[in-house]
Design a protein around this motif. Structure first.
Motif, PDB file in Angstrom:
ATOM      1  N   PRO A 173      -0.975   9.178  -4.944  1.00  0.00           N
ATOM      2  CA  PRO A 173      -1.134  10.021  -3.484  1.00  0.00           C
ATOM      3  C   PRO A 173      -2.284  10.078  -3.148  1.00  0.00           C
ATOM      4  N   VAL A 190      -0.122  12.156 -10.656  1.00  0.00           N
ATOM      5  CA  VAL A 190       0.419  13.508 -10.648  1.00  0.00           C
ATOM      6  C   VAL A 190       1.505  13.545 -11.660  1.00  0.00           C
ATOM      7  N   PHE A 231       0.730  -1.219  -0.006  1.00  0.00           N
ATOM      8  CA  PHE A 231      -0.065   0.018  -0.064  1.00  0.00           C
ATOM      9  C   PHE A 231       0.903   1.218  -0.083  1.00  0.00           C
ATOM     10  N   SER A 232       2.080   1.150   0.741  1.00  0.00           N
ATOM     11  CA  SER A 232       2.790   2.413   0.864  1.00  0.00           C
ATOM     12  C   SER A 232       3.183   2.631  -0.416  1.00  0.00           C
ATOM     13  N   ARG A 286      -5.716   8.176  -1.169  1.00  0.00           N
ATOM     14  CA  ARG A 286      -6.087   7.016  -0.553  1.00  0.00           C
ATOM     15  C   ARG A 286      -6.873   5.933  -1.261  1.00  0.00           C
ATOM     16  N   THR A 310      12.737   4.855  -6.699  1.00  0.00           N
ATOM     17  CA  THR A 310      13.378   5.336  -5.512  1.00  0.00           C
ATOM     18  C   THR A 310      12.626   4.769  -4.390  1.00  0.00           C
ATOM     19  N   ALA A 311      11.208   4.427  -4.650  1.00  0.00           N
ATOM     20  CA  ALA A 311      10.292   3.789  -3.566  1.00  0.00           C
ATOM     21  C   ALA A 311      10.807   2.497  -3.046  1.00  0.00           C
ATOM     22  N   TYR A 314       0.780   4.171  -2.759  1.00  0.00           N
ATOM     23  CA  TYR A 314       0.191   5.510  -2.243  1.00  0.00           C
ATOM     24  C   TYR A 314       1.483   6.399  -2.796  1.00  0.00           C
ATOM     25  N   THR A 315       2.720   5.973  -2.739  1.00  0.00           N
ATOM     26  CA  THR A 315       3.777   6.950  -3.347  1.00  0.00           C
ATOM     27  C   THR A 315       3.441   7.431  -4.911  1.00  0.00           C
ATOM     28  N   LEU A 316       3.044   6.161  -5.590  1.00  0.00           N
ATOM     29  CA  LEU A 316       2.862   6.559  -6.998  1.00  0.00           C
ATOM     30  C   LEU A 316       1.338   7.178  -7.253  1.00  0.00           C
ATOM     31  N   VAL A 368      10.287   7.831  -9.646  1.00  0.00           N
ATOM     32  CA  VAL A 368       9.791   7.594  -8.178  1.00  0.00           C
ATOM     33  C   VAL A 368       9.638   6.402  -7.839  1.00  0.00           C
TER      34      VAL A 368
END
Lengths: 182, 511
Positions: free
Chosen positions: A37, A91, A29-30, A39, A103-104, A33-35, A100
């Motif tokens: 953002p 986004v 989930f985390s 919920r 990096t995540a 969510y980073t990709l 991203v």
């Protein structure tokens, strides 16, 4: 292989699948969510990702990094939903999104430690601030609902949330620093 | 390439806007540009987004257990999605993977237990005149949550339980909201905030100052702007004056200052003389006219303790923990002392180490004694409903304070538990783990001895076992220290570092 042993293998594999999924939902989930953002969007994608994980679990090599494997599946779900989300919540363009995502994945172990440290930092918050930030992030809630419940104006709630996030972000960083040096 | 302060501020603003759904097209383009160009910016973004993801999860857990309002927020299920839900959902996996949190709405604030407790201590005074002489504070006095201090003149040093030390110069008014938070409607305040107390906050109607590890001063005057001066480290300042004029937060670093009023904020011109004056003020030994203000006079009379050894200053330990007591569940240790058999203020501190694989059955109690018939145990927590497993747990009768740091990690941790009698027939218990305030509880003091409890002699402290039970502790203890005063955070820090809490430690016990 007779019917019984095949059944046992399937049962064992399903058990393993459930265990790995249960243990790692938060991490997947985390990452999502980073990709994406938001919920609700991240939760939709998590459901889709879980289904694909179930379908493809036979391809997972036991003993290898399940989270990395699951995040690859999550990444392709984000890509597949790109058209849908491009008009709303996603986004970034493909290039930024890919950077991203990389990096995540790279920071996934640190993200784990940060999650644990956040628990300590939430405790340090003033009760009124903790109430605001947690009510903001409750399922189905938003800044407006959190502002109403805390008796703040909308502008004041935005300001307070910004401040609280910064405070938590710094606190988590400090916690990790302490752990690293102790 | 590290991010500059300006870049961090901009990224924070952009990430906040994204988290709140207020990101404009322009900001979106700017954020994408930063992320495309800079790996450090991407790492910052991933960390910030991860914070929001974690908050979603903690908030969900909180909401799912909201009906049990007495539980504290960190007492959460192990998994966000429980294994039981998974097993039941095998046939309809997709439906169950996102939890249905339809619990009734309950304010998070409702789970905070409201107790009248102490949050700070007056640690020094010079020429103080209080507005209400009948409530004048003496050195060593404990200060309650919500207490308003009105100082007409003089200088008072207040040490918050989190460890932040505040020097208040009259005329000034200070309201202590919690161990981490004070309001300064008027007056001059200088704060020295150690690492353990990062996040300490001072507010007034014009500005909110959040410490990020520093020394700073706040000057608040009626009808005038509030000024913030940073002597060391950095603080975050958030203008509060005018909601209609949304102002960004400012991070101020050493030698920077800013003033805040109803219309906004501005840099302070010609701040150098004021900096010099406040720097002297921040150096409390000058403000208070003493070479050393670590002395804490106890408001209560000294207790006649019978230590097993005469109190001695701690000598430097060549190899720390080399002589630690090892408990393997087969033996215990008794210490004869009267120091704990009373309801006066006292502090129990020691080092402890528990193997990372220690089972719940090996918790026992690290220290146990009877205080006027009430059993007191310092142990690690084995009750998941009460808090994190393995966290420090101090029981006073049926009440318990539970910390948060998991102590079962095979590492040495310093533990200090401070017992302070409260004016309302209660006892305030504060726990410190590695110098950090973790968990408090305010039980009622017993009016009579606990009749059902077959307490051993009140002058005995047991190490490694519970009272009236067979449960034994597995692990190691060292540098056990009993002091007949409520030690301030700084003194606990000194003790942790291997020193005595003050030059002449009276009535202390050490092993």
């Amino acid at each position: 292989m007779n019917g019984n042993s095949r059944w046992r293998d399937d049962a064992e594999r399903n058990k393993q699948l459930m265990l790995l999924l249960t243990q790692n939902q938060r991490r997947i989930f985390s990452y999502l969510y980073t990709l994406v953002p938001d919920r609700h969007d991240a939760e939709d994608l998590l459901q889709e990702t879980n289904l694909v994980i179930c379908e493809k679990f036979a391809e997972f090599a036991p003993g290898t990094d399940f989270v990395a494997w699951a995040c690859q599946i999550a990444w392709w779900r984000v890509r597949a939903a790109r058209q849908k989300y491009a008009r709303s919540k996603v986004v970034f363009d493909d290039n930024v999104l890919e950077s991203v995502a990389h990096t995540a994945l790279e920071l996934r172990h640190e993200t784990d430690r940060r999650h644990e440290a956040l628990e300590q930092c939430l405790k340090k918050l003033h009760a009124r601030d903790r109430e605001l930030v947690l009510s903001r992030y409750e399922p189905g809630s938003d800044v407006e609902a959190a502002a109403r419940r805390s008796g703040r104006s909308l502008v004041a709630a935005y300001k307070a949330l910004g401040r609280i996030r910064k405070l938590l972000f710094d606190c988590v960083g400090n916690q990790l620093l302490i752990e690293a040096t102790s | 390439m590290n991010l500059t302060d300006a870049e961090i501020l901009e990224l924070t603003e952009l990430c906040n806007a994204l988290a709140d759904g207020t990101l404009t097209a322009e900001q979106r383009a700017r954020l994408a540009e930063k992320l495309a160009a800079n790996e450090e910016a991407r790492r910052f973004y991933v960390r910030f987004a991860g914070l929001s993801a974690s908050l979603c999860q903690y908030a969900s857990e909180m909401q799912s257990e909201a009906p049990d309002a007495a539980r504290r927020f960190w007492q959460r299920p192990v998994f966000w999605w429980s294994a039981a839900s998974f097993a039941a959902a095998a046939a309809a996996l997709a439906v169950f993977l996102v939890p249905d949190f339809s619990a009734p709405e309950t304010s998070v604030a409702a789970v905070e237990l409201e107790t009248q407790d102490y949050v700070a201590q007056v640690t020094d005074l010079k020429d103080c005149v209080w507005a209400d002489p009948s409530t004048a504070l003496a050195a060593g006095a404990q200060v309650e949550r919500g207490q308003r201090l009105e100082l007409l003149q003089g200088v008072a040093e207040i040490t918050f339980d989190c460890g932040a030390q505040v020097t208040l110069e009259g005329p000034a008014t200070l309201v202590l909201n919690s161990a981490w938070d004070a309001s300064l409607p008027q007056g001059t305040l200088s704060a020295v905030v150690p690492h353990e107390a990062i996040g300490f906050r001072v507010t007034n109607p014009e500005v909110e100052v959040v410490d990020l590890g520093t020394e700073f001063s706040v000057v608040a005057r009626h009808g005038s702007a509030t000024e913030v001066y940073v002597h060391k480290g950095k603080v975050q300042t958030i203008p509060r004056g005018a909601e209609s004029h949304e102002q960004p937060a400012f991070v101020l670093v050493a030698d920077q200052s800013r003033q805040f009023d109803r219309s906004g904020s501005a840099e302070i011109k010609h701040a150098r003389p004021k900096f010099r004056e406040l720097s002297r003020h921040a150096r409390k030994e000058q403000a208070l006219g003493k070479p050393d203000v670590s002395h804490v006079a106890s408001a209560a009379p000294a207790v006649a303790a019978t230590p097993t050894k005469p109190p001695v200053a701690v000598t430097p330990v060549v190899k720390r923990f080399a002589n630690a007591l090892k408990f393997d569940g087969r033996f215990e240790k008794q210490i004869a002392t009267h120091a704990l058999a009373h309801n006066g203020p006292h502090t129990v501190a020691f080092w402890m180490r528990v193997p990372s694989a220690a089972p719940l059955s090996a918790a026992g109690a690290m220290a146990a004694w009877s205080s006027k018939g009430t059993p007191v145990h310092i142990a690690w927590n084995t009750d998941p409903a009460a808090g994190a497993l393995g966290a420090l747990r101090t029981e006073y009768g049926h009440a318990a304070a539970v910390g948060a740091t998991a102590l079962r990690d095979g590492q040495w941790h310093h533990v200090a538990v401070v017992f302070v009698p409260h004016g309302h027939g209660k006892l305030h218990v504060k726990q410190y783990v590695d110098g950090h305030l973790e968990g408090t509880v305010t039980p009622a003091l017993p009016k009579h001895a606990h009749e059902k409890f077959k307490a051993p002699a009140s002058d005995t402290v047991w190490l490694g076992r519970r009272l009236g039970g067979q449960e034994h502790f597995h692990g190691e203890l060292d540098e056990f220290n009993i002091t007949d005063r409520a030690l301030a955070p700084q003194q606990i820090k000194t003790l942790r570092a291997g020193g005595a809490p003050e030059p002449q430690a009276p009535a202390g016990v050490e092993i």
